[in-house]
Scaffold this active site. Structure first.
Site, PDB file in Angstrom:
ATOM      1  N   HIS A  10       0.840  -1.190   0.000  1.00  0.00           N
ATOM      2  CA  HIS A  10       0.000   0.000   0.000  1.00  0.00           C
ATOM      3  C   HIS A  10       0.878   1.245   0.000  1.00  0.00           C
ATOM      4  CE1 HIS A  10      -3.595  -2.252   1.535  1.00  0.00           C
ATOM      5  NE2 HIS A  10      -2.649  -3.017   2.047  1.00  0.00           N
ATOM      6  N   TYR A  39      -1.822  -1.562   9.154  1.00  0.00           N
ATOM      7  CA  TYR A  39      -0.710  -2.199   8.450  1.00  0.00           C
ATOM      8  C   TYR A  39       0.238  -2.894   9.423  1.00  0.00           C
ATOM      9  CZ  TYR A  39      -2.247   1.387   5.147  1.00  0.00           C
ATOM     10  OH  TYR A  39      -3.003   2.192   4.334  1.00  0.00           O
ATOM     11  N   HIS A 116      -2.368  -3.205  -3.539  1.00  0.00           N
ATOM     12  CA  HIS A 116      -3.730  -3.008  -3.043  1.00  0.00           C
ATOM     13  C   HIS A 116      -4.718  -2.838  -4.203  1.00  0.00           C
ATOM     14  CE1 HIS A 116      -6.642  -0.409  -0.443  1.00  0.00           C
ATOM     15  NE2 HIS A 116      -7.042  -1.650  -0.497  1.00  0.00           N
ATOM     16  N   LYS A 122      -8.645   1.381  -6.616  1.00  0.00           N
ATOM     17  CA  LYS A 122      -7.755   2.452  -6.185  1.00  0.00           C
ATOM     18  C   LYS A 122      -6.466   2.362  -6.985  1.00  0.00           C
ATOM     19  CE  LYS A 122      -9.389   2.290  -1.453  1.00  0.00           C
ATOM     20  NZ  LYS A 122      -9.076   2.834  -0.168  1.00  0.00           N
ATOM     21  N   CYS A 124      -3.614   2.729  -5.460  1.00  0.00           N
ATOM     22  CA  CYS A 124      -2.689   2.265  -4.428  1.00  0.00           C
ATOM     23  C   CYS A 124      -2.036   0.934  -4.817  1.00  0.00           C
ATOM     24  CB  CYS A 124      -3.470   2.118  -3.128  1.00  0.00           C
ATOM     25  SG  CYS A 124      -2.522   1.552  -1.716  1.00  0.00           S
TER      26      CYS A 124
END
Length: 141
Positions: A10, A39, A116, A122, A124
């Protein structure tokens, strides 16, 4: 120890050139209802690797994948305006990412590597994490 089958990378989606801490990310995550930072590892811009959740605790970083994954987050991921996705990893973060992924691959040799964005709509982590497939002895497609 829980079974780990995925390592998910991420970004913090914070503006390039700005530093943020585990404590700040943890506060953001607690505001969202998490009990602590979601995380397992956070890579600062200076390349230092900081622990988040313990590895034996299920993460809160990728819906539908938390139970069997490890979440790694690097600080950055968007341009200075704070909106446009960009690979903002520093040379130090790249080196730290390589070392961390090698360590995790040794500990969890059957785990696969993912960004991710493979599981969410996204950008990410704002780069193609499969540049690290060589660590996992996988040829990129």
């Amino acid at each position: 120890m829980r079974t780990v089958s995925e390592i998910i990378i991420h970004c913090s989606a914070t503006p390039e050139g700005k530093d943020y801490t585990v404590e700040q990310i943890s506060a953001w995550h607690r505001q969202r209802g998490f009990c602590m930072v979601g995380y397992h590892y956070i890579l600062y811009r200076d390349g230092t690797c900081h622990a988040g959740r313990p590895l034996d605790v299920v993460g809160a970083h990728c819906k539908g994948h938390n139970a069997h994954s490890i979440g790694i987050c690097y600080i950055g991921g968007v341009t200075a305006d704070g909106h446009t996705p960009k690979d903002t990893r520093t040379a130090e973060q790249r080196k730290a990412m390589t070392l961390l992924l090698r360590m995790l691959h040794t500990q969890f040799p059957n785990a696969t590597l993912h960004g991710h964005r493979e599981f969410a709509n996204k950008a990410c982590p704002s780069f193609d994490c499969h540049e690290y497939d060589y660590i996992f002895n996988i040829k990129s497609v």
